[in-house]
Design a protein around this motif. Structure first.
Motif, PDB file in Angstrom:
ATOM      1  N   PHE A 118     -11.457 -17.711 -33.480  1.00 49.16           N
ATOM      2  CA  PHE A 118     -12.890 -17.618 -33.234  1.00 49.16           C
ATOM      3  C   PHE A 118     -13.434 -18.979 -32.796  1.00 49.16           C
ATOM      4  O   PHE A 118     -12.938 -20.031 -33.206  1.00 49.16           O
ATOM      5  CB  PHE A 118     -13.632 -17.188 -34.501  1.00 49.16           C
ATOM      6  N   ASN A 119     -14.432 -18.930 -31.952  1.00 49.94           N
ATOM      7  CA  ASN A 119     -15.150 -20.142 -31.558  1.00 49.94           C
ATOM      8  C   ASN A 119     -16.047 -20.556 -32.719  1.00 49.94           C
ATOM      9  O   ASN A 119     -17.060 -19.911 -32.998  1.00 49.94           O
ATOM     10  CB  ASN A 119     -15.975 -19.874 -30.296  1.00 49.94           C
ATOM     11  N   GLN A 120     -15.664 -21.638 -33.408  1.00 47.79           N
ATOM     12  CA  GLN A 120     -16.393 -22.046 -34.606  1.00 47.79           C
ATOM     13  C   GLN A 120     -17.755 -22.652 -34.288  1.00 47.79           C
ATOM     14  O   GLN A 120     -18.530 -22.938 -35.204  1.00 47.79           O
ATOM     15  CB  GLN A 120     -15.553 -23.046 -35.407  1.00 47.79           C
ATOM     16  N   ARG A 121     -18.055 -22.866 -33.005  1.00 45.77           N
ATOM     17  CA  ARG A 121     -19.391 -23.322 -32.628  1.00 45.77           C
ATOM     18  C   ARG A 121     -20.349 -22.147 -32.425  1.00 45.77           C
ATOM     19  O   ARG A 121     -21.544 -22.360 -32.231  1.00 45.77           O
ATOM     20  CB  ARG A 121     -19.322 -24.152 -31.337  1.00 45.77           C
ATOM     21  N   GLU A 122     -19.823 -20.947 -32.434  1.00 41.13           N
ATOM     22  CA  GLU A 122     -20.639 -19.753 -32.230  1.00 41.13           C
ATOM     23  C   GLU A 122     -20.612 -18.910 -33.509  1.00 41.13           C
ATOM     24  O   GLU A 122     -20.021 -17.834 -33.574  1.00 41.13           O
ATOM     25  CB  GLU A 122     -20.093 -18.959 -31.036  1.00 41.13           C
ATOM     26  N   VAL A 123     -21.255 -19.440 -34.558  1.00 44.44           N
ATOM     27  CA  VAL A 123     -21.276 -18.796 -35.871  1.00 44.44           C
ATOM     28  C   VAL A 123     -22.718 -18.687 -36.345  1.00 44.44           C
ATOM     29  O   VAL A 123     -23.496 -19.649 -36.217  1.00 44.44           O
ATOM     30  CB  VAL A 123     -20.436 -19.577 -36.900  1.00 44.44           C
ATOM     31  N   ALA A 124     -23.083 -17.530 -36.886  1.00 44.69           N
ATOM     32  CA  ALA A 124     -24.429 -17.309 -37.421  1.00 44.69           C
ATOM     33  C   ALA A 124     -24.329 -17.019 -38.915  1.00 44.69           C
ATOM     34  O   ALA A 124     -23.517 -16.176 -39.338  1.00 44.69           O
ATOM     35  CB  ALA A 124     -25.118 -16.160 -36.704  1.00 44.69           C
ATOM     36  N   ILE A 125     -25.137 -17.729 -39.716  1.00 39.86           N
ATOM     37  CA  ILE A 125     -25.219 -17.491 -41.148  1.00 39.86           C
ATOM     38  C   ILE A 125     -26.512 -16.715 -41.416  1.00 39.86           C
ATOM     39  O   ILE A 125     -27.606 -17.212 -41.123  1.00 39.86           O
ATOM     40  CB  ILE A 125     -25.215 -18.808 -41.939  1.00 39.86           C
ATOM     41  N   VAL A 126     -26.399 -15.520 -41.953  1.00 37.26           N
ATOM     42  CA  VAL A 126     -27.559 -14.676 -42.247  1.00 37.26           C
ATOM     43  C   VAL A 126     -27.943 -14.895 -43.702  1.00 37.26           C
ATOM     44  O   VAL A 126     -27.146 -14.620 -44.614  1.00 37.26           O
ATOM     45  CB  VAL A 126     -27.243 -13.194 -41.978  1.00 37.26           C
ATOM     46  N   GLN A 127     -29.172 -15.403 -43.944  1.00 40.66           N
ATOM     47  CA  GLN A 127     -29.632 -15.730 -45.293  1.00 40.66           C
ATOM     48  C   GLN A 127     -30.944 -15.014 -45.602  1.00 40.66           C
ATOM     49  O   GLN A 127     -31.684 -14.593 -44.709  1.00 40.66           O
ATOM     50  CB  GLN A 127     -29.836 -17.241 -45.438  1.00 40.66           C
ATOM     51  N   ALA A 128     -31.217 -14.929 -46.903  1.00 39.96           N
ATOM     52  CA  ALA A 128     -32.504 -14.402 -47.363  1.00 39.96           C
ATOM     53  C   ALA A 128     -33.529 -15.535 -47.330  1.00 39.96           C
ATOM     54  O   ALA A 128     -33.305 -16.600 -47.916  1.00 39.96           O
ATOM     55  CB  ALA A 128     -32.370 -13.848 -48.781  1.00 39.96           C
ATOM     56  N   ARG A 129     -34.649 -15.312 -46.659  1.00 42.62           N
ATOM     57  CA  ARG A 129     -35.666 -16.354 -46.507  1.00 42.62           C
ATOM     58  C   ARG A 129     -36.668 -16.360 -47.658  1.00 42.62           C
ATOM     59  O   ARG A 129     -37.564 -17.197 -47.699  1.00 42.62           O
ATOM     60  CB  ARG A 129     -36.390 -16.158 -45.184  1.00 42.62           C
ATOM     61  N   ALA A 130     -36.523 -15.391 -48.579  1.00 44.95           N
ATOM     62  CA  ALA A 130     -37.372 -15.341 -49.770  1.00 44.95           C
ATOM     63  C   ALA A 130     -36.637 -14.562 -50.853  1.00 44.95           C
ATOM     64  O   ALA A 130     -35.737 -13.760 -50.563  1.00 44.95           O
ATOM     65  CB  ALA A 130     -38.718 -14.698 -49.455  1.00 44.95           C
ATOM     66  N   ALA A 131     -37.004 -14.798 -52.094  1.00 44.69           N
ATOM     67  CA  ALA A 131     -36.391 -14.074 -53.211  1.00 44.69           C
ATOM     68  C   ALA A 131     -36.891 -12.641 -53.233  1.00 44.69           C
ATOM     69  O   ALA A 131     -38.073 -12.368 -52.970  1.00 44.69           O
ATOM     70  CB  ALA A 131     -36.714 -14.776 -54.524  1.00 44.69           C
ATOM     71  N   GLY A 132     -35.988 -11.711 -53.531  1.00 45.65           N
ATOM     72  CA  GLY A 132     -36.401 -10.315 -53.571  1.00 45.65           C
ATOM     73  C   GLY A 132     -35.275  -9.419 -54.023  1.00 45.65           C
ATOM     74  O   GLY A 132     -34.300  -9.861 -54.652  1.00 45.65           O
ATOM     75  N   PHE A 133     -35.409  -8.118 -53.693  1.00 41.43           N
ATOM     76  CA  PHE A 133     -34.456  -7.097 -54.101  1.00 41.43           C
ATOM     77  C   PHE A 133     -33.940  -6.376 -52.857  1.00 41.43           C
ATOM     78  O   PHE A 133     -34.702  -6.094 -51.935  1.00 41.43           O
ATOM     79  CB  PHE A 133     -35.108  -6.091 -55.052  1.00 41.43           C
ATOM     80  N   VAL A 134     -32.651  -6.058 -52.873  1.00 49.48           N
ATOM     81  CA  VAL A 134     -32.056  -5.330 -51.759  1.00 49.48           C
ATOM     82  C   VAL A 134     -32.408  -3.859 -51.921  1.00 49.48           C
ATOM     83  O   VAL A 134     -31.965  -3.188 -52.855  1.00 49.48           O
ATOM     84  CB  VAL A 134     -30.526  -5.518 -51.716  1.00 49.48           C
ATOM     85  N   GLN A 141     -30.050 -17.559 -50.097  1.00 48.75           N
ATOM     86  CA  GLN A 141     -28.739 -16.989 -50.415  1.00 48.75           C
ATOM     87  C   GLN A 141     -28.114 -16.393 -49.161  1.00 48.75           C
ATOM     88  O   GLN A 141     -28.767 -15.687 -48.395  1.00 48.75           O
ATOM     89  CB  GLN A 141     -28.883 -15.923 -51.501  1.00 48.75           C
ATOM     90  N   THR A 142     -26.808 -16.675 -48.949  1.00 49.79           N
ATOM     91  CA  THR A 142     -26.109 -16.159 -47.767  1.00 49.79           C
ATOM     92  C   THR A 142     -25.748 -14.703 -47.973  1.00 49.79           C
ATOM     93  O   THR A 142     -25.123 -14.336 -48.970  1.00 49.79           O
ATOM     94  CB  THR A 142     -24.838 -16.986 -47.498  1.00 49.79           C
ATOM     95  N   LEU A 143     -26.164 -13.868 -47.029  1.00 51.50           N
ATOM     96  CA  LEU A 143     -25.864 -12.449 -47.089  1.00 51.50           C
ATOM     97  C   LEU A 143     -24.684 -12.066 -46.201  1.00 51.50           C
ATOM     98  O   LEU A 143     -23.929 -11.154 -46.535  1.00 51.50           O
ATOM     99  CB  LEU A 143     -27.104 -11.642 -46.667  1.00 51.50           C
ATOM    100  N   ALA A 144     -24.537 -12.725 -45.055  1.00 54.29           N
ATOM    101  CA  ALA A 144     -23.446 -12.390 -44.132  1.00 54.29           C
ATOM    102  C   ALA A 144     -23.163 -13.570 -43.228  1.00 54.29           C
ATOM    103  O   ALA A 144     -23.995 -14.471 -43.068  1.00 54.29           O
ATOM    104  CB  ALA A 144     -23.790 -11.147 -43.301  1.00 54.29           C
ATOM    105  N   GLN A 145     -21.955 -13.571 -42.663  1.00 57.94           N
ATOM    106  CA  GLN A 145     -21.570 -14.566 -41.654  1.00 57.94           C
ATOM    107  C   GLN A 145     -20.982 -13.824 -40.473  1.00 57.94           C
ATOM    108  O   GLN A 145     -20.097 -12.973 -40.628  1.00 57.94           O
ATOM    109  CB  GLN A 145     -20.545 -15.557 -42.212  1.00 57.94           C
ATOM    110  N   VAL A 146     -21.469 -14.153 -39.277  1.00 58.18           N
ATOM    111  CA  VAL A 146     -21.048 -13.463 -38.058  1.00 58.18           C
ATOM    112  C   VAL A 146     -20.494 -14.497 -37.078  1.00 58.18           C
ATOM    113  O   VAL A 146     -21.143 -15.519 -36.817  1.00 58.18           O
ATOM    114  CB  VAL A 146     -22.218 -12.694 -37.414  1.00 58.18           C
ATOM    115  N   SER A 147     -19.305 -14.213 -36.544  1.00 55.95           N
ATOM    116  CA  SER A 147     -18.684 -15.077 -35.530  1.00 55.95           C
ATOM    117  C   SER A 147     -18.812 -14.415 -34.164  1.00 55.95           C
ATOM    118  O   SER A 147     -18.445 -13.240 -33.998  1.00 55.95           O
ATOM    119  CB  SER A 147     -17.205 -15.324 -35.849  1.00 55.95           C
TER     120      SER A 147
END
Length: 491
Positions: A124-140, A240-246
């Motif tokens: 994978f191109n390690q320069r093309e990575v997205a970290i999906v995080q929660a921008r506020a505290a809450g419930f899924v 908090q990190t929810l997902a990582q996408v390459s």
């Protein structure tokens, strides 16, 4: 016991057959050399015989003709004047040359680009990575049908997050928007951004006129989900990190290049990749990085090549063969098959007038397919033996002809297109040399001390500070580069 005796018998017969073939080859060359005597053959018969010898054991001399004690063949006479020495080479009868299938090739000058082949693995191109995080505290509140390894498009939803703390801030914003002016509304909108609300959610609140406390978390880029740490009903904290996408629009090909060939690779160099999954197809890329460390177990360094991945066909983990093209520049070269490599030196058989052949020791440079660069020893236009040179070299050894070294005649070693000079080595590095050299009248250079790049970098191998050298260099946009470097001949 019978099987063992039979095996020993077959081995003995094989050894005898090999010896017979070798004997016939050695005798054949000596016989063909005399099979077609030149004009004045009658006079040649009156020449003085120095000794007789067996072509298979040339060091043993006999004072009379007869049968060889070593092989089943007649001894061959060595006439006075046959051993012509290193200057004239060895003479072979044209009939023998034709029978041996000798083929000649010309020493040529042209564009020469060394190619390098290596194997590598797609990543994978390690320069093309997205970290999906929660921008506020809450419930899924809801998770979408995603799993690690899934390939998703940009904007694909990951989970719905309920954030209760946003309700009060959105209510205040709506009140300010109804009663306040544009300045107050802008300040209230900025406060919502600082609480982690995306602009799309703020616009929806302003449009509907009611609070929205559920936000959909989505991926900002398309690619493969590497990690997914979100489940329905769980509580998440801000950041908090929810997902990582390459991303998959480009991939890296990490090629293992031998340490000895590291000087042939540079950032920006083009490369072509071939994969077993796509036979007959090539994928073009560019070298984006040469990693600073070398693998100690394999003595290789990692060269990173970035490849476009149209359609997502290139998948990380695939093996690939990469071909790296070097910089094309003029060089002197011969067919690779014309070079006799003995381990310590390289020799080329040069064809002269009158059926004479002279072994010349040459200094080799780069290789490009079936061509080998000649740094010293030959000049453009000379004819070299490309087929049958091993038998001619054997005949030259029988005649006592020594291979001429590149620095024996500096004019022959000089390459057209290079500026020639002599000088003294003042400093050395892996890829550069500092010389105090004589004037170069061709470009109006006076005698001076200056630093040159070396191409190839190992050109100064075996030399040291203080040595007198003869060198040839060429002018490039980046500065002068030494292409020929040999010890100077004592005057």
């Amino acid at each position: 016991m019978t099987a063992f005796s039979s095996s020993r018998g077959r081995l003995a017969l094989s050894a005898a057959a090999i010896a017979l073939v070798a004997g016939v080859g050695g005798y054949g060359l000596a016989h063909l050399r005399k099979a077609r005597p030149p004009a004045g053959a009658a006079a040649a018969e009156n020449r003085k015989v120095l000794y007789w010898y067996d072509p298979m054991v040339p060091a043993q001399h006999f004072d009379k003709p007869g049968k060889s004690p070593f092989m089943d063949m007649q001894l061959v006479p060595r006439y006075e004047g046959e051993a012509v020495g290193a200057a004239a080479g060895v003479q072979i009868d044209p009939a023998a040359v034709q029978s041996l299938g000798v083929r000649l090739a010309s020493v040529q000058r042209g564009e020469f680009a060394q190619s390098l082949d290596a194997t590598g693995v797609l990543e994978f191109n390690q320069r093309e990575v997205a970290i999906v995080q929660a921008r506020a505290a809450g419930f899924v509140q809801r998770v979408y049908a995603r799993a690690p390894g899934d390939v998703v498009r940009a904007g694909a939803p990951i989970a719905d997050l309920l954030v209760p703390t946003w309700s009060g801030a959105q209510t205040e914003y709506l009140a300010v928007r109804r009663a306040g002016g544009p300045a107050l509304e802008a300040a209230a909108r900025q406060r919502l951004r600082l609480l982690g609300m995306p602009d799309s959610l703020i616009e929806a609140v302003a449009r509907d006129g009611r609070p929205r406390t559920v936000v959909t978390i989505s991926t900002p880029i398309g690619g493969a989900i590497q990690t997914l740490d979100v489940r329905q009903g769980m509580t998440v904290n801000m950041g908090q990190t929810l997902a990582q996408v390459s991303g998959l629009s480009t991939v890296w090909l990490n090629a293992a290049v031998p340490e000895a060939m590291a000087g042939q690779v540079r950032v920006g160099q083009t490369g072509r990749a071939e994969l077993a999954a796509f036979p007959g197809q090539t994928f073009d890329g560019r070298v984006t990085a040469i990693l600073p460390t070398t693998q100690t177990d394999s003595r290789t360094l990692t060269v990173r090549i970035e490849l476009p991945n149209r359609g997502g066909r290139l998948r990380p983990g695939m093996f690939a063969t990469v071909h790296l093209d070097g910089e094309a520049r003029p060089a002197l070269f011969v067919p690779s098959e014309a070079v006799i490599r003995t381990g310590k030196r390289a020799i080329v058989m040069v064809a002269g007038a009158g059926g004479r052949y002279q072994p010349i020791e040459v200094q080799l440079g780069r290789e490009d397919g079936d061509r080998t660069e000649i740094l010293a020893g030959l000049t453009e236009g000379q004819k070299v033996v490309a087929s049958g040179q091993f038998l001619i070299d054997s005949e030259a050894s029988l005649a006592g002809v020594e291979a001429r070294r590149p620095n024996a005649t500096p004019s022959a070693a000089a390459q057209p297109g290079l500026y020639e000079s002599r000088g003294r080595i003042e400093a050395l590095t892996v890829d550069s040399i500092t010389l105090s050299h004589e004037p170069v009248p061709a470009i109006n250079w006076p005698a001076m001390t200056m630093t040159f790049k070396l191409d190839p970098p190992g050109l100064s191998k075996g030399m040291k500070v203080g040595d007198r050298v003869s060198f040839g260099f060429e002018q490039r946009p980046s500065g002068p580069v030494v292409r020929r470097l040999v010890p100077a001949v004592a005057q």
